[in-house]
Motif scaffolding. Structure first.
Motif, PDB file in Angstrom:
ATOM      1  N   SER A  10      12.268 -34.136  -5.138  1.00 18.55           N
ATOM      2  CA  SER A  10      13.419 -33.638  -5.900  1.00 18.55           C
ATOM      3  C   SER A  10      14.662 -34.495  -5.699  1.00 18.55           C
ATOM      4  O   SER A  10      15.754 -34.119  -6.125  1.00 18.55           O
ATOM      5  CB  SER A  10      13.720 -32.197  -5.483  1.00 18.55           C
ATOM      6  N   SER A  12      17.627 -36.816  -6.179  1.00 17.26           N
ATOM      7  CA  SER A  12      18.348 -37.100  -7.421  1.00 17.26           C
ATOM      8  C   SER A  12      18.641 -38.591  -7.560  1.00 17.26           C
ATOM      9  O   SER A  12      18.718 -39.326  -6.565  1.00 17.26           O
ATOM     10  CB  SER A  12      19.662 -36.318  -7.467  1.00 17.26           C
ATOM     11  N   HIS A  13      18.783 -39.022  -8.811  1.00 17.22           N
ATOM     12  CA  HIS A  13      19.161 -40.403  -9.145  1.00 17.22           C
ATOM     13  C   HIS A  13      18.186 -41.427  -8.544  1.00 17.22           C
ATOM     14  O   HIS A  13      18.600 -42.506  -8.123  1.00 17.22           O
ATOM     15  CB  HIS A  13      20.591 -40.703  -8.675  1.00 17.22           C
TER      16      HIS A  13
END
Length: 383
Positions: A10, A12-13
């Motif tokens: 999970s 991010s980015h």
């Protein structure tokens, strides 16, 4: 130096790194070598030898790329040691690429040695991951290290096998290779990142399509310089370019990372890219063969030369639908576009010297129809 810990799914980015892009570009050198040997075999009228050699060597390239891609998605530390080991893998790729012409003649020694260099680096990465892990995660990493090592030893059998038995030995070893991730992750799944994996595959598709454009351009340029046959070559160049543009558009028409929610779905999708990438690279080889036939330098018929473009083109469209696009299609009309288009591209084989141009036009129409149906669906949802 950093501890090699599993990254989160999970996170991010998460995006591809410059090192990964460099890695992909070096792999395309091996893809280009395999494509060049396929062109020579087809142009000389030896399709069985050329296609068998291409399928075997492209799998070797694809599988080595895939091994690193999924590992890096789960364990990329981007520290000094990780970078050095990855550069060693790149050196192995270049050795493999240098051995591709010999492998087409039956001498796999250089390719095996290049693979050995890559595999030693890959095993060291898995052992490093195991050293910094505990429990089931550590067991998974050790299983990967053991599985990769055993398969590499197994490829020695290919070197010692008679020519007639090599395709069967290759198939058996390829199945063993593909079984390693399933067996290694049966108790614990590595933390590969769906968006990162989708981006990595997409970037490799772009690079392979770029190599296809480059190969076709060189073929047309050489033919024009030697034969002054621009009128005969323009339809091939235009049709080939349309087909490649359509391949790009169709592949990136849907976001696939949302489909990659489990190992089963992700592995089927990932393994299926052997056909997606292999057919994409083969389109460029086919365009080169069609160019050579049009100027009288290839020892094959117009029908056979046309098939070198239309068959991989049709295979690309159908395979992209089967493993990639169909998961985002919402109705029967959308689902039928790519399968029907693949049949139409295949039918273009019978169009003689216009086959490549017609195949490219089918690809362009496929994009237009797909975009129209998607727009209508969006309007219906809004209303």
């Amino acid at each position: 130096m950093a501890r090699m810990r599993a990254r989160g799914r999970s996170e991010s980015h998460r995006a591809a790194t410059p090192l990964e892009l460099f890695f992909d570009l070096c792999f395309v050198v091996a893809v280009a070598q395999a494509g060049r040997q396929l062109v020579h075999a087809l142009a000389e009228g030896h399709p069985g030898h050329g296609i068998t050699g291409y399928l075997m060597l492209f799998f070797a390239v694809f599988w080595a790329w895939m091994n690193f891609t999924w590992f890096s998605s789960a364990y990329d530390t981007d520290d000094a040691l990780y970078r050095v080991v990855t550069l060693v893998q790149i050196a192995g790729v270049l050795i493999l690429a240098a051995g591709v012409p010999r492998a087409f003649d039956g001498d796999f020694a250089v390719v095996w040695f290049g693979y050995l260099v890559m595999r030693l680096a890959m095993v060291s990465q898995w052992l490093r991951a195991a050293r910094n892990s505990t429990g089931r995660e550590r067991t998974t990493a050790l299983r990967y290290a053991a599985g990769v090592t055993l398969c590499q030893v197994g490829w020695l059998v290919l070197l010692l096998s008679p020519d007639a038995a090599r395709p069967w030995v290759f198939v058996a070893l390829a199945v063993a290779e593909m079984a390693v991730p399933t067996l290694a992750e049966r108790d614990h799944q590595t933390s590969w990142h769906p968006h990162h994996i989708a981006e990595r595959y997409g970037l490799f598709v772009i690079i392979v399509l770029g190599e296809t454009v480059s190969a076709a351009t060189v073929a047309v340029q050489s033919a024009v310089d030697e034969q002054d046959a621009l009128g005969d070559l323009l339809p091939i160049a235009a049709g080939g370019l349309l087909l490649i543009f359509a391949a790009y558009w169709i592949y990136f028409a849907v976001p696939i990372h949302l489909h990659l929610v489990s190992n089963r779905q992700a592995f089927v999708w990932g393994y299926g890219h052997y056909l997606v990438l292999g057919s994409a690279a083969a389109i460029g080889a086919g365009i080169e063969v069609a160019v050579e036939e049009s100027v009288g330098k290839a020892h094959l018929s117009v029908f056979a030369a046309s098939a070198t473009v239309t068959v991989p083109g049709a295979l690309f469209l159908f395979t992209v639908w089967l493993i990639h696009s169909r998961h985002q299609k919402r109705n029967l009309a959308q689902q039928l576009v790519l399968p029907v288009s693949s049949v139409l591209v295949l039918a273009c084989t019978f169009a003689g010297h216009a086959a490549v141009l017609l195949a490219g036009m089918v690809g362009a129409v496929t994009v237009a129809v797909g975009a129209t149906l998607t727009a209508r669906q969006g309007q219906a949802l809004e209303s």
